[in-house]
Design a protein around this motif. Structure first.
Motif, short mmCIF file in Angstrom:
data_model
loop_
_atom_site.label_atom_id
_atom_site.label_comp_id
_atom_site.label_asym_id
_atom_site.label_seq_id
_atom_site.Cartn_x
_atom_site.Cartn_y
_atom_site.Cartn_z
N GLY A 60 -28.61 -2.08 11.42
CA GLY A 60 -28.16 -0.71 11.52
C GLY A 60 -27.60 -0.16 12.81
O GLY A 60 -26.89 0.82 12.78
N VAL A 61 -27.89 -0.74 13.97
CA VAL A 61 -27.46 -0.09 15.20
C VAL A 61 -25.94 -0.14 15.32
O VAL A 61 -25.34 -1.18 15.14
CB VAL A 61 -28.09 -0.76 16.44
N ASN A 62 -25.37 1.00 15.66
CA ASN A 62 -23.91 1.08 15.65
C ASN A 62 -23.40 1.39 17.05
O ASN A 62 -23.50 2.51 17.52
CB ASN A 62 -23.49 2.20 14.68
N VAL A 63 -22.86 0.38 17.73
CA VAL A 63 -22.25 0.59 19.05
C VAL A 63 -20.81 0.08 18.94
O VAL A 63 -20.54 -1.11 19.15
CB VAL A 63 -23.03 -0.18 20.16
N PRO A 64 -19.87 0.98 18.59
CA PRO A 64 -18.50 0.53 18.33
C PRO A 64 -17.88 -0.24 19.50
O PRO A 64 -17.01 -1.08 19.31
CB PRO A 64 -17.74 1.83 18.07
N ASN A 65 -18.36 0.04 20.72
CA ASN A 65 -17.76 -0.58 21.89
C ASN A 65 -18.25 -2.02 22.12
O ASN A 65 -17.69 -2.75 22.91
CB ASN A 65 -18.08 0.28 23.12
N ALA A 66 -19.34 -2.41 21.42
CA ALA A 66 -19.86 -3.78 21.59
C ALA A 66 -19.03 -4.73 20.74
O ALA A 66 -18.97 -4.57 19.52
CB ALA A 66 -21.33 -3.83 21.18
N SER A 67 -18.38 -5.68 21.39
CA SER A 67 -17.47 -6.54 20.63
C SER A 67 -17.82 -8.02 20.71
O SER A 67 -17.14 -8.84 20.11
CB SER A 67 -16.04 -6.34 21.12
N LYS A 119 -23.64 14.66 10.24
CA LYS A 119 -23.63 16.05 10.74
C LYS A 119 -22.20 16.53 10.97
O LYS A 119 -21.85 17.68 10.67
CB LYS A 119 -24.46 16.16 12.02
N GLU A 120 -21.37 15.62 11.47
CA GLU A 120 -19.97 15.98 11.74
C GLU A 120 -19.31 16.50 10.45
O GLU A 120 -18.63 17.53 10.45
CB GLU A 120 -19.26 14.71 12.23
N PHE A 121 -19.54 15.80 9.32
CA PHE A 121 -18.95 16.23 8.04
C PHE A 121 -19.64 17.49 7.52
O PHE A 121 -18.98 18.42 7.06
CB PHE A 121 -19.09 15.12 6.99
N ALA A 122 -20.98 17.52 7.62
CA ALA A 122 -21.74 18.67 7.09
C ALA A 122 -21.34 19.95 7.81
O ALA A 122 -21.18 21.01 7.19
CB ALA A 122 -23.24 18.41 7.24
N ASP A 123 -21.14 19.87 9.15
CA ASP A 123 -20.76 21.06 9.93
C ASP A 123 -19.41 21.61 9.45
O ASP A 123 -19.24 22.82 9.32
CB ASP A 123 -20.68 20.72 11.43
N ARG A 124 -18.48 20.70 9.20
CA ARG A 124 -17.15 21.16 8.73
C ARG A 124 -17.25 21.90 7.41
O ARG A 124 -16.46 22.78 7.12
CB ARG A 124 -16.22 19.95 8.52
N LEU A 125 -18.25 21.49 6.59
CA LEU A 125 -18.38 22.10 5.27
C LEU A 125 -19.38 23.26 5.27
O LEU A 125 -19.67 23.85 4.23
CB LEU A 125 -18.85 21.04 4.26
N GLY A 126 -19.95 23.55 6.48
CA GLY A 126 -20.92 24.65 6.58
C GLY A 126 -22.23 24.36 5.87
O GLY A 126 -22.88 25.26 5.34
N ILE A 127 -22.63 23.08 5.84
CA ILE A 127 -23.90 22.71 5.17
C ILE A 127 -24.97 22.48 6.23
O ILE A 127 -24.73 21.80 7.23
CB ILE A 127 -23.69 21.44 4.31
N ASN A 128 -26.16 23.03 5.98
CA ASN A 128 -27.28 22.89 6.91
C ASN A 128 -27.94 21.51 6.73
O ASN A 128 -28.51 21.23 5.68
CB ASN A 128 -28.28 24.02 6.64
N ILE A 129 -27.83 20.64 7.76
CA ILE A 129 -28.44 19.31 7.69
C ILE A 129 -29.42 19.16 8.85
O ILE A 129 -29.16 19.65 9.95
CB ILE A 129 -27.34 18.20 7.74
N THR A 183 -22.53 4.51 3.81
CA THR A 183 -23.02 5.82 4.28
C THR A 183 -22.16 6.96 3.71
O THR A 183 -22.69 8.00 3.33
CB THR A 183 -23.03 5.87 5.82
N ILE A 184 -20.86 6.74 3.62
CA ILE A 184 -20.00 7.82 3.11
C ILE A 184 -20.26 8.03 1.61
O ILE A 184 -20.22 9.16 1.11
CB ILE A 184 -18.49 7.57 3.42
N VAL A 185 -20.57 6.95 0.90
CA VAL A 185 -20.92 7.06 -0.52
C VAL A 185 -22.22 7.88 -0.64
O VAL A 185 -22.35 8.76 -1.49
CB VAL A 185 -21.10 5.66 -1.16
N ALA A 186 -23.17 7.60 0.27
CA ALA A 186 -24.44 8.35 0.27
C ALA A 186 -24.17 9.83 0.51
O ALA A 186 -24.73 10.70 -0.17
CB ALA A 186 -25.36 7.79 1.35
N THR A 238 -26.07 11.60 13.07
CA THR A 238 -24.87 11.91 13.88
C THR A 238 -23.61 11.79 13.04
O THR A 238 -22.72 12.65 13.08
CB THR A 238 -24.78 10.96 15.10
N GLY A 239 -23.54 10.70 12.24
CA GLY A 239 -22.36 10.48 11.41
C GLY A 239 -22.17 11.56 10.35
O GLY A 239 -21.06 12.04 10.12
#
Length: 699
Positions: free
Chosen positions: A554-561, A338-348, A303-306, A335-336
């Motif tokens: 794809g579902v990402n629930v970091p707390n599910a272990s 938008k956090e970066f886009a907001d910091r860079l002032g990019i409309n997503i 995703t970060i490469v994308a 969600t993942g």
């Protein structure tokens, strides 16, 4: 191939309109070409017979001679079955059982009659039985002179209309007699010479009715080579045409990317991620349209490469789209990012089926004006009303879940210049499969996990250990973690009575853990209900998620272990690996527990041992391909390419590589196939594309 092979099968002696209609519906068989390419899936060596005392469960299909002594109908209604006893010459008994076509079988099976039976022997309590064996009355069994007798795929419906393997064999025998003068050579003399291939006519005769082992092997090699050669030729021609003809926007500016690297990235990229970004950047500055497949295991950082690729597009005045197959996955990507886009002032933006009308209008306007640089969404992005100011990059996640037509709709959103394309998949694809499914794409692989990722501990437990497993679940929930429990089925079906079904499981989990909240998700739920249940789990309102494989991608629930997979022997290896990838997304140690009964087939044991031994998705995909074959490896029906008639990508990798190399050489020397020695190939391609029900199902 000549027009002779476009003749409808109803004109073949013995078929007629009614049977032709059945063959069309059941086997997709319309023409003489389809029939002659309905290759046997195995052969019987009719010289070899076994006695019941010599049988062993590890044997594949075997042939036994004996007399039927007694038959009876057992059970009621849908669960009715027919059982018969076959006694061999030594007096040993073999039970024969039928669950389907019971009434017809009961009528046609003669008591006190000698038969040859053919089937897979299974042992239970020291007794051997065969389910749905093929039968032949001994008096009718021709002592055939053929070295091997072909066995053809058929269906229950065809058998009910008396079209079994033997009848199909007769049709093909009839066809081969009249087809001989019409079988034209489809490969160039040079290829036939270089690879010592048998001629096409001999190959077709000997694949159906082999005269010897040598001739059978030669026929098989010839037909596999040809099939793979034409697939590779088509894919490589597409690639050549695209490289030559399709211009792409040139993205040379990267100021925001530099700022993101320096000031906003909170982690280091892995070596593999850096390598992949370089490959992508090279494409984006080449002036040609990028068409790249990005493969990376679950959690490898695709995703970060994308996002960095989307930033490059934004830096050069272009818009980008990231399309995911489900709302949950789209929401997660959004969600993942938008956090970066907001910091860079990019409309997503985000556009899915459940986006409200008012919000939609704003998004549509901002995309048309170019104010919105990035959009994440689902199929909703394909609607005609969604128009762009300058779409420069399309990223498709888990692309095998989208049909070809759907994807091309996205590419057409920029009428001036085709957008660059990046296709992502977390399903590791073995190299042979990638070459066949995506032979027209350039492939990048992220084969390294981010630092600090803990390997998921995988164990295999039998049902008798369930209490200990449940205690472990309690301990994990007390530590604040969450748990998935996955079942293979929604409701019990007759054939799978011994497998845990979801509804049963849900009730027993609620009884076992009365102190915790339990969610349930399965494919039959409405999308909004599914989303509601998933969101409750994401917010930790429920501690245990009981589900079918809908949670696979794809579902990402970091707390599910903890991931518990019930009846794990029911799942394919890639599916087990995908399910395991749902945990291990947070900082905590994660676990995958594979639950099974004691009775396991050899393949099931291999799958479970592989899962316990390795977390490497590519190694797993290779083993999976060998175990299952490519047919069901990744929803390949819609790719069209993998409708292979004779090749097997698990076993035929060397032939595939030779065929690809041969196709490459020919296209380098003669891209338009104009040379005299390539006229057979050119003619064959023209006959494929001219014929709508195409003869090799390749074009």
């Amino acid at each position: 191939m000549s027009n002779f092979f476009h003749t409808k099968i109803e004109y073949l002696k013995g078929i007629g309109p009614q049977r032709a209609e059945l063959l069309q519906k059941e086997l997709n068989m319309y023409t003489y070409g389809d029939l002659i390419q309905h290759y046997p899936f195995r052969y019987l060596d009719r010289t070899q017979f076994y006695r019941v005392a010599e049988l062993d469960e590890s044997m594949p299909y075997v042939q036994v001679r004996g007399r039927v002594r007694g038959k009876q109908l057992l059970g009621e209604g849908r669960k009715q079955r027919l059982a018969a006893t076959l006694v061999d010459e030594a007096g040993d008994e073999l039970e024969l059982v039928w669950f389907k076509g019971v009434k017809w079988m009961e009528k046609s099976l003669k008591n006190h009659t000698d038969y040859i039976v053919f089937g897979k022997p299974t042992e239970f309590n020291g007794k051997f039985s065969m389910a749905h064996p093929e039968l032949e009355e001994l008096s009718e069994a021709k002592q055939t002179t053929a070295f091997l007798q072909p066995v053809y795929n058929t269906t229950e419906k065809l058998k009910a209309h008396r079209i079994d393997s033997k009848v199909i064999s007769k049709y093909i025998e009839t066809l081969l007699k009249i087809a001989a003068p019409n079988i034209q050579e489809t490969l160039s003399p040079d290829l036939i010479d270089r690879y010592r291939l048998t001629d096409k006519r001999s190959a077709l005769v000997n694949i159906h009715f082999p005269e010897s082992v040598e001739k059978y092997n030669a026929a098989k090699f010839r037909l596999k080579f040809e099939e793979l050669f034409y697939i590779q030729l088509r894919l490589l021609r597409q690639k050549v045409v695209r490289r030559a003809d399709l211009a792409g926007q040139i993205f040379t500016q990267v100021p925001t990317v530099t700022e993101f690297y320096k000031n906003h990235m909170t982690f280091d990229l892995t070596g593999a991620q850096k390598r992949v970004i370089k490959e992508i950047h090279k494409d984006l500055t080449s002036g040609k349209q990028m068409n790249r497949l990005l493969q990376g295991d679950v959690g490898s950082g695709k995703t970060i490469v994308a996002f960095i690729t989307m930033l490059i597009a934004a830096d050069n005045g272009a818009q980008s789209v990231l399309m995911a197959p489900t709302e949950i996955l789209a929401e997660q990507h959004y969600t993942g990012l938008k956090e970066f886009a907001d910091r860079l002032g990019i409309n997503i933006g985000k556009l899915t089926g459940s986006t409200k009308t008012k919000e939609r209008r704003t998004i549509h306007e901002q995309l048309r004006s170019g104010e919105m640089k990035m959009i994440v969404g689902t199929h909703a992005l394909l609607e005609d009303v969604v128009q762009f100011h300058n779409l420069g990059l399309c990223i498709v996640d888990e692309q095998h879940r989208f049909g070809v037509e759907q994807r091309s709709k996205l590419w057409r959103k920029n009428p001036r210049i085709i957008p660059h394309v990046l296709v992502m998949t977390a399903t590791p694809i073995p190299r042979t499969l990638a070459m066949t499914l995506y032979g027209d794409l350039d492939v990048s692989v992220i084969d390294e996990m981010p630092a600090g990722r803990k390997e998921i501990v995988t164990v295999h437990r039998f049902d008798s250990h369930r209490l200990r497993v449940f205690q472990f679940v309690r301990d994990q929930i007390k530590l604040g973690r969450q748990v998935y429990i996955v079942y293979p089925l929604i409701e019990e079906s007759e054939q799978m009575e011994n497998y845990k079904d979801l509804m049963d499981g849900y009730e027993s989990v609620k009884r076992a853990f009365p102190e915790y909240q339990v969610s349930m998700v399965h494919g039959k739920l409405k999308p909004q209900d599914k989303d509601y249940e998933m969101q409750r789990f994401v917010r930790n309102e429920t501690q245990i998620m009981v589900a079918t494989t809908v949670i696979e991608v794809g579902v990402n629930v970091p707390n599910a272990s903890v991931m518990i997979i019930e009846s794990a022997e029911r799942f394919g290896l890639s599916q087990l690996h995908q399910l395991r990838g749902r945990v291990g997304r947070g900082a905590e140690q994660s676990y995958c527990i594979l639950m099974t009964g004691y009775k396991l087939s050899k393949d099931s044991k291999t799958r479970l041992e592989t899962m316990v031994r390795t977390n490497n998705g590519f190694e797993i995909a290779d083993i999976d391909l060998k175990l299952r074959g490519p047919g069901d490896l990744m929803g390949t029906q819609q790719s069209g390419v993998l409708d292979l008639l004779i090749s097997d990508l698990a076993k035929d990798a060397p032939i595939l590589q030779e065929a690809r190399a041969a196709a490459q050489t020919i296209l380098q020397q003669d891209p338009q196939l104009e040379h005299a020695e390539h006229q057979n190939i050119r003619r064959h391609i023209q006959s494929l594309s001219a014929n709508t029900v195409n003869w090799s199902r390749i074009s």
